[in-house]
Each structure stands twice: as structure tokens, then as C-alpha cells.
Write a protein that holds these residues in place. Structure first.
Motif, PDB file in Angstrom:
ATOM      1  N   PRO A  12       0.813  -1.223   0.000  1.00 46.07           N
ATOM      2  CA  PRO A  12       0.000   0.000   0.000  1.00 46.07           C
ATOM      3  C   PRO A  12       0.845   1.271   0.000  1.00 46.07           C
ATOM      4  O   PRO A  12       0.395   2.304  -0.463  1.00 46.07           O
ATOM      5  CB  PRO A  12      -0.831  -0.102   1.275  1.00 46.07           C
ATOM      6  CG  PRO A  12      -0.868  -1.537   1.606  1.00 46.07           C
ATOM      7  CD  PRO A  12       0.424  -2.103   1.101  1.00 46.07           C
ATOM      8  N   CYS A  14       3.289   1.910  -1.847  1.00 48.40           N
ATOM      9  CA  CYS A  14       3.759   2.178  -3.202  1.00 48.40           C
ATOM     10  C   CYS A  14       2.659   2.705  -4.121  1.00 48.40           C
ATOM     11  O   CYS A  14       2.912   2.970  -5.283  1.00 48.40           O
ATOM     12  CB  CYS A  14       4.367   0.912  -3.809  1.00 48.40           C
ATOM     13  SG  CYS A  14       5.850   0.362  -2.934  1.00 48.40           S
ATOM     14  N   THR A  15       1.452   2.836  -3.649  1.00 40.90           N
ATOM     15  CA  THR A  15       0.374   3.328  -4.498  1.00 40.90           C
ATOM     16  C   THR A  15       0.488   4.834  -4.657  1.00 40.90           C
ATOM     17  O   THR A  15       1.048   5.533  -3.815  1.00 40.90           O
ATOM     18  CB  THR A  15      -1.007   2.986  -3.911  1.00 40.90           C
ATOM     19  OG1 THR A  15      -1.116   3.594  -2.627  1.00 40.90           O
ATOM     20  CG2 THR A  15      -1.198   1.489  -3.806  1.00 40.90           C
ATOM     21  N   SER A  16      -0.055   5.333  -5.749  1.00 40.61           N
ATOM     22  CA  SER A  16      -0.003   6.763  -6.038  1.00 40.61           C
ATOM     23  C   SER A  16      -0.995   7.529  -5.186  1.00 40.61           C
ATOM     24  O   SER A  16      -2.093   7.060  -4.907  1.00 40.61           O
ATOM     25  CB  SER A  16      -0.314   7.022  -7.514  1.00 40.61           C
ATOM     26  OG  SER A  16       0.694   6.497  -8.322  1.00 40.61           O
ATOM     27  N   ARG A  18      -3.304  10.671  -5.308  1.00 38.71           N
ATOM     28  CA  ARG A  18      -3.904  11.582  -6.289  1.00 38.71           C
ATOM     29  C   ARG A  18      -4.373  12.849  -5.593  1.00 38.71           C
ATOM     30  O   ARG A  18      -4.971  12.786  -4.526  1.00 38.71           O
ATOM     31  CB  ARG A  18      -5.068  10.911  -6.989  1.00 38.71           C
ATOM     32  CG  ARG A  18      -4.641   9.722  -7.841  1.00 38.71           C
ATOM     33  CD  ARG A  18      -5.815   9.156  -8.546  1.00 38.71           C
ATOM     34  NE  ARG A  18      -6.479  10.240  -9.259  1.00 38.71           N
ATOM     35  CZ  ARG A  18      -6.871  10.179 -10.514  1.00 38.71           C
ATOM     36  NH1 ARG A  18      -6.721   9.074 -11.176  1.00 38.71           N
ATOM     37  NH2 ARG A  18      -7.459  11.192 -11.089  1.00 38.71           N
ATOM     38  N   LYS A  71       4.044   9.161  -6.082  1.00 36.73           N
ATOM     39  CA  LYS A  71       4.381   8.067  -5.186  1.00 36.73           C
ATOM     40  C   LYS A  71       5.145   8.665  -4.020  1.00 36.73           C
ATOM     41  O   LYS A  71       5.703   9.750  -4.133  1.00 36.73           O
ATOM     42  CB  LYS A  71       5.209   7.029  -5.925  1.00 36.73           C
ATOM     43  CG  LYS A  71       4.405   6.383  -7.031  1.00 36.73           C
ATOM     44  CD  LYS A  71       5.123   5.237  -7.655  1.00 36.73           C
ATOM     45  CE  LYS A  71       4.199   4.744  -8.757  1.00 36.73           C
ATOM     46  NZ  LYS A  71       4.329   3.492  -9.203  1.00 36.73           N
TER      47      LYS A  71
END
Length: 150
Positions: A12, A14-16, A18, A71
Motif C-alpha cells: 500500500p 507504493c500506491t499513487s 492523487r 508516489k
């Protein structure tokens, strides 16, 4: 098993992330703006205050929105960019509403870390020793102020 649990715990992170920046576009409201029918007052009532306005020429209101993704520990990247430009005639009536996207964005890449200026280049020693003999010289303006009669 511990390796698998560690990988699942890190995934989790490593998720972008937004982020929406600027004007949040509502397509229904944007489509409600009609050239010839609306004026500056009705546009402000419908869309709100613009992000910025033109300073020269015909009055144009700009509504700018961007969606970025990043990231952790990395500089954000623009995913979507939209500029709504509403042009008005001199009396304040809407002439046109144009939308542009990320295809109109210009990425600038500076060539060096120096800003070009007019004048001549001075070296380190000239900067260091350039004022020797100038301070207190006649006409240099560095002397003490004179009182009356002196």
C-alpha cells in the motif's frame, strides 16, 4: 511466510497519491454556459470566481484544474490538466467557452543554473579587490555629511 507478510505490508505504501489542484470541474455546470445568453455575472454565479483573468485585450476568464499523482518521496506528475477559457465582449456577454487539455502544456527545461544578464562577467579576484581605493575617493559620495559652514 514472513516475506509474504512483509510484501503485503509494504504494497500500500507504493500506491499513487492523487490530488486535485485548482478549479474542480463540473461538466454539467460548464456545459450550462451559453455564448450570447450568459454574461459575467451569470458565469460567476454558475462557476464561481475564475482562477485568473486576462490583463490585456479582450476580457477572458480562466478556470484551471490539474490532477496530479505521486508516489511517496517522488515529485508529483501531472495526470490531467484542463483550462476553461471564457471570452467576453466589451459589454460583458459571453462570446465563447473553450477548453484545452494537457496537450497545450509546455515543459520548460533550463539549460544551466545561471541566469543570463546584461553587463560583463567579473571574476572572483575582481569582486574581492574591486573596491580598493574607491571608498572615500573624491566624487564617490562615501564621505561624512558636512554641516553648515563646513
Amino acid at each position: 511466510m514472513a516475506l509474504l507478510a512483509g510484501a503485503v505490508a509494504v504494497l500500500p505504501a507504493c500506491t499513487s497519491i492523487r490530488e486535485n489542484r485548482g478549479y474542480i470541474v463540473d461538466s454539467t455546470l460548464v456545459n450550462a454556459i451559453q455564448p450570447g445568453l450568459d454574461n459575467q455575472r451569470s458565469v460567476e454565479a454558475t462557476l464561481g470566481r475564475p482562477t485568473f483573468t486576462s490583463q490585456y485585450g479582450d476580457p477572458i476568464w480562466y478556470y484551471v484544474s490539474s490532477t496530479t499523482a505521486r508516489k511517496p518521496f517522488v515529485r508529483p506528475q501531472i495526470e490531467a490538466h484542463r483550462v476553461l477559457a471564457i471570452r467576453f465582449d466589451p459589454t460583458g456577454n459571453v462570446l465563447a467557452a473553450d477548453t484545452t487539455g494537457i496537450d497545450q502544456v509546455v515543459y520548460l527545461s533550463p539549460e544551466s543554473d545561471k541566469t543570463p544578464t546584461l553587463g560583463r562577467e567579473r571574476g572572483f579576484l575582481e569582486d574581492l579587490f574591486g573596491n580598493i581605493g574607491v571608498v572615500g575617493a573624491p566624487g564617490a559620495g562615501g564621505g561624512a555629511p558636512r554641516g553648515p559652514g563646513g
